[in-house]
Scaffold this motif. Structure first.
Motif, mmCIF file in Angstrom:
data_model
loop_
_atom_site.group_PDB
_atom_site.id
_atom_site.type_symbol
_atom_site.label_atom_id
_atom_site.label_comp_id
_atom_site.label_asym_id
_atom_site.label_seq_id
_atom_site.Cartn_x
_atom_site.Cartn_y
_atom_site.Cartn_z
ATOM 1 N N LEU A 160 0.814 -1.211 0.000
ATOM 2 C CA LEU A 160 0.000 0.000 0.000
ATOM 3 C C LEU A 160 0.856 1.274 0.000
ATOM 4 O O LEU A 160 0.307 2.383 0.043
ATOM 5 N N ALA A 161 2.173 1.101 -0.051
ATOM 6 C CA ALA A 161 3.115 2.229 -0.025
ATOM 7 C C ALA A 161 3.018 3.027 1.273
ATOM 8 O O ALA A 161 3.347 4.219 1.306
ATOM 9 N N ILE A 220 7.543 -0.292 8.158
ATOM 10 C CA ILE A 220 8.789 -0.388 8.931
ATOM 11 C C ILE A 220 8.492 -0.755 10.380
ATOM 12 O O ILE A 220 9.176 -1.595 10.988
ATOM 13 N N GLY A 221 7.455 -0.136 10.958
ATOM 14 C CA GLY A 221 7.085 -0.460 12.333
ATOM 15 C C GLY A 221 6.728 -1.922 12.505
ATOM 16 O O GLY A 221 7.109 -2.565 13.497
ATOM 17 N N GLU A 222 5.994 -2.477 11.536
ATOM 18 C CA GLU A 222 5.617 -3.892 11.618
ATOM 19 C C GLU A 222 6.835 -4.791 11.446
ATOM 20 O O GLU A 222 6.995 -5.788 12.166
ATOM 21 N N PHE A 223 7.714 -4.468 10.521
ATOM 22 C CA PHE A 223 8.929 -5.265 10.340
ATOM 23 C C PHE A 223 9.812 -5.193 11.592
ATOM 24 O O PHE A 223 10.428 -6.190 11.984
ATOM 25 N N ASN A 270 12.661 -6.374 2.869
ATOM 26 C CA ASN A 270 11.498 -5.512 2.634
ATOM 27 C C ASN A 270 11.562 -4.252 3.502
ATOM 28 O O ASN A 270 11.127 -3.184 3.075
ATOM 29 N N ARG A 271 12.106 -4.385 4.695
ATOM 30 C CA ARG A 271 12.276 -3.181 5.504
ATOM 31 C C ARG A 271 13.291 -2.244 4.857
ATOM 32 O O ARG A 271 13.134 -1.017 4.893
ATOM 33 N N GLY A 272 14.307 -2.828 4.241
ATOM 34 C CA GLY A 272 15.278 -2.007 3.523
ATOM 35 C C GLY A 272 14.638 -1.254 2.370
ATOM 36 O O GLY A 272 14.951 -0.072 2.131
ATOM 37 N N ILE A 273 13.709 -1.913 1.659
ATOM 38 C CA ILE A 273 12.995 -1.238 0.568
ATOM 39 C C ILE A 273 12.226 -0.044 1.118
ATOM 40 O O ILE A 273 12.250 1.064 0.555
ATOM 41 N N CYS A 274 11.521 -0.278 2.230
ATOM 42 C CA CYS A 274 10.736 0.809 2.831
ATOM 43 C C CYS A 274 11.638 1.964 3.259
ATOM 44 O O CYS A 274 11.303 3.151 3.053
ATOM 45 N N LYS A 275 12.768 1.648 3.867
ATOM 46 C CA LYS A 275 13.674 2.711 4.316
ATOM 47 C C LYS A 275 14.231 3.495 3.126
ATOM 48 O O LYS A 275 14.394 4.724 3.207
ATOM 49 N N SER A 276 14.514 2.787 2.024
ATOM 50 C CA SER A 276 15.019 3.498 0.848
ATOM 51 C C SER A 276 13.967 4.435 0.272
ATOM 52 O O SER A 276 14.296 5.516 -0.239
#
Length: 607
Positions: free
Chosen positions: A550-551, A557-560, A576-582
């Motif tokens: 859902l972007a 990040i909080g869930e990961f 996947n957390r790395g993707i979100c942080k990027s």
């Protein structure tokens, strides 16, 4: 009139000196050693998919040693906090079944020693009687279920306190010293906290009075037992409430909200409401002497089977034994005590109101067999006292029977090796049991044997099964084959039959994520959280994936973060957390996560 010869024998035996302590200690040690050795074959067994997930494998309270949470938790529609705390004491990381099984075997060995002690006291210090009772109790194959099955810790634990309470009460009857009665009360409460079946103890106290030839209905005797009956009533009310899906007026916390509570009453005729419990009463006695074709699961008979001669005659057997016990109350009281103990201990589980999946279970014989074994051994001792010439034949018969029991116990222990062996044994005994095929199929699916799983589940469908777990298993199998749309259809069918299956909501959420339908996945994950509070930590990772789709990167990040803190070691949690942080501009954090992901899986991210 009382049987004077029997009474004289009892008086003489009681008045005799205890005998050589060394011989008694050797006898009890020998019986304990044989019992322990008989169960060493279970030490390398695995968890089985029959209650073990609820009690241990998926129980975060047990695995985190949350004693406070376990004190008020209702697990699998039962309130037995002492049992759950004892299981938590065996939990380690990584989780291994061996400590649980070894503890069960140790408790069973201790119970065998308590049986020896109790039989020794009740028989007037007859070491031979105590040895026979304890040996047959320790190695009987009907008791394998209570020992080899991790989830039945409650059996061996509650009986440890129950038998101890019987011993202290007998000492009270011998010495009339109040500390013995206080110790009895404390042990009784501990037994109730281990399993609700302990509520029959006050009636067993009456039976011990009868065997002691103490007037059971005199005011002083009734007053002594009043606190015991009060506690029994309390725990009986608790058991009925939580089994019906309650929390005993808010006193406890239900951690199994996905369960329906007490199973629906089965559609049986009025005649079958009498014959089915009577059949169980008869079969437990039969299997005391002929423990063949044992199973970890005994499904209800079909209508035609329930109309058979054995079922129709079983009420006469029940009535006959009760009449025999009443007849003997003014004579030897041996049958009164033995049959009375058996009836009191077995009556609560005889399916007077047919519910659940099984008509009977081997574990219900664990405590109840003591009365029958004691009556048998003591009765034989009285006969041999009058007819010494029969002793060689009696010794030979006892030895052969014990050898037979040892062989059958070894076979029965093997049937509990793992889920595959367990359910295959049930299928061999009952090839029309849909539950057995479903359970084996789901286990095979989790083991990656999808074609075999599909074959078992489809067999259950051909048998006419309408269980939600069947369609949950089919959904997982289709998902493993990449047929996600078919998987969703199966999950929908399962939830239409049983709408409170938290695990199916979780599985359907995973299917939604694979189809990039994150909103529906989040809704199912929330429903799973409500229904499976003990598995809440397992939901963070898929919830993070939904937010990623859902972007909603910060929420993802909080869930990961929470998933990783809870011990998730899936490399995609970091990736996947790395993707979100990027995506939110945290390049250093993203790089660190990508490095950790590739450390866990070097192939991750490569073309």
């Amino acid at each position: 009139m009382p049987n004077r010869a029997s009474e004289s024998a009892r008086t003489a035996a009681t008045s005799q000196p205890p005998g050589r302590v060394g011989a008694t200690l050797f006898a009890v040690a020998a019986v304990a050693a044989v019992t322990f050795a008989a169960y060493t074959g279970a030490f390398d067994h695995a968890f089985v998919s029959w209650d073990d997930p609820d009690y241990v494998e998926e129980n975060t309270l047990v695995q985190s040693h949350d004693t406070h949470g376990l004190l008020t938790a209702v697990i699998s529609n039962n309130y037995h906090p002492l049992t759950m705390i004892s299981l938590a004491m065996n939990a380690s990381q990584p989780l291994s079944p061996k400590p649980f099984i070894v503890t069960n075997v140790i408790l069973h060995t201790l119970n065998t020693m308590l049986v020896f002690w109790l039989a020794l006291l009740l028989s007037g210090r007859r070491v031979l009687v105590a040895s026979v009772v304890a040996l047959l109790f320790g190695i009987h194959p009907m008791h394998v279920e209570s020992v080899a099955w991790i989830s039945e810790r409650k059996d061996v634990l509650y009986c440890f306190f129950f038998l101890s309470a019987c011993i202290t009460y007998w000492r009270f009857l011998e010495q009339r010293a109040w500390p013995w009665l206080l110790a009895t009360f404390a042990l009784f409460v501990l037994s109730c906290l281990s399993k609700g079946m302990a509520v029959v103890f006050p009636v067993v106290m009456v039976l011990l009075d009868v065997w002691k030839r103490r007037p059971a209905l005199e005011p002083k005797s009734l007053l002594e037992k009043a606190p015991f009956f009060a506690v029994a009533l309390l725990f009986g009310l608790i058991a009925m409430n939580v089994q019906a899906g309650g929390d005993f007026h808010g006193a406890f916390t239900r951690v199994d909200k996905g369960l329906k509570g007490l199973a629906d009453t089965l559609p049986v005729s009025p005649l079958q409401r009498l014959t089915l419990p009577s059949y169980g009463y008869l079969m437990y006695v039969w299997r005391l002497f002929v423990p063949l074709n044992l199973s970890g699961f005994y499904p209800y008979p079909s209508s035609s089977e329930a109309s058979g001669v054995l079922y129709l005659l079983s009420p006469l057997f029940l009535l006959g034994t009760v009449v025999l016990a009443i007849w003997d109350i003014r004579r030897t009281r041996l049958l009164t005590f033995g049959i009375g103990w058996y009836l009191v201990a077995i009556a609560p589980v005889l399916q007077w109101v047919p519910v659940g999946e099984a008509i009977m279970a081997d574990r219900y014989s664990y405590l109840s067999y003591f009365g029958l074994l004691f009556s048998l051994a003591y009765g034989i001792a009285l006969v041999l006292r009058k007819s010494p010439a029969l002793r060689p034949a009696a010794w030979m018969a006892c030895g052969l029977f014990a050898a037979f029991l040892l062989v059958q116990t070894a076979r029965q222990i093997e049937s509990w090796r793992d889920s595959e062996t367990f359910w295959s044994t049930v299928i061999h005994r009952y090839p029309h049991s849909d539950l057995a095929y479903i359970s084996r199929g789901n286990f095979r699916g989790k083991s990656g044997r999808v074609p075999e799983a599909m074959a078992d589940l489809q067999t259950a469908m051909r048998l006419g099964s309408r269980r939600g777990i069947l369609f949950d298993g089919l959904g997982n199998a289709y998902g493993s084959l990449g047929q996600v749309d078919s998987a969703l259809i199966m999950f929908d069918r399962g939830l239409s039959l049983e709408p409170n299956m938290g695990r199916t909501y979780y599985n359907r959420a995973i299917a939604y994520l694979r189809l990039a339908r994150p909103n529906e996945a989040l809704a199912d994950l929330e429903r799973a959280r409500v229904l499976m509070p003990l598995q809440a930590t397992t939901l963070h990772f898929p919830r993070g994936n939904a937010y990623l789709q859902l972007a909603r990167y910060r929420e993802a990040i909080g869930e990961f973060d929470r998933a990783i803190e809870a011990g998730v070691r899936d490399p995609y949690a970091y990736y996947n957390r790395g993707i979100c942080k990027s995506r939110i501009g945290d390049s250093d954090g993203a790089a660190a996560d990508f490095r950790e992901a590739r450390r866990l899986d070097p192939a991750l991210g490569r073309p």
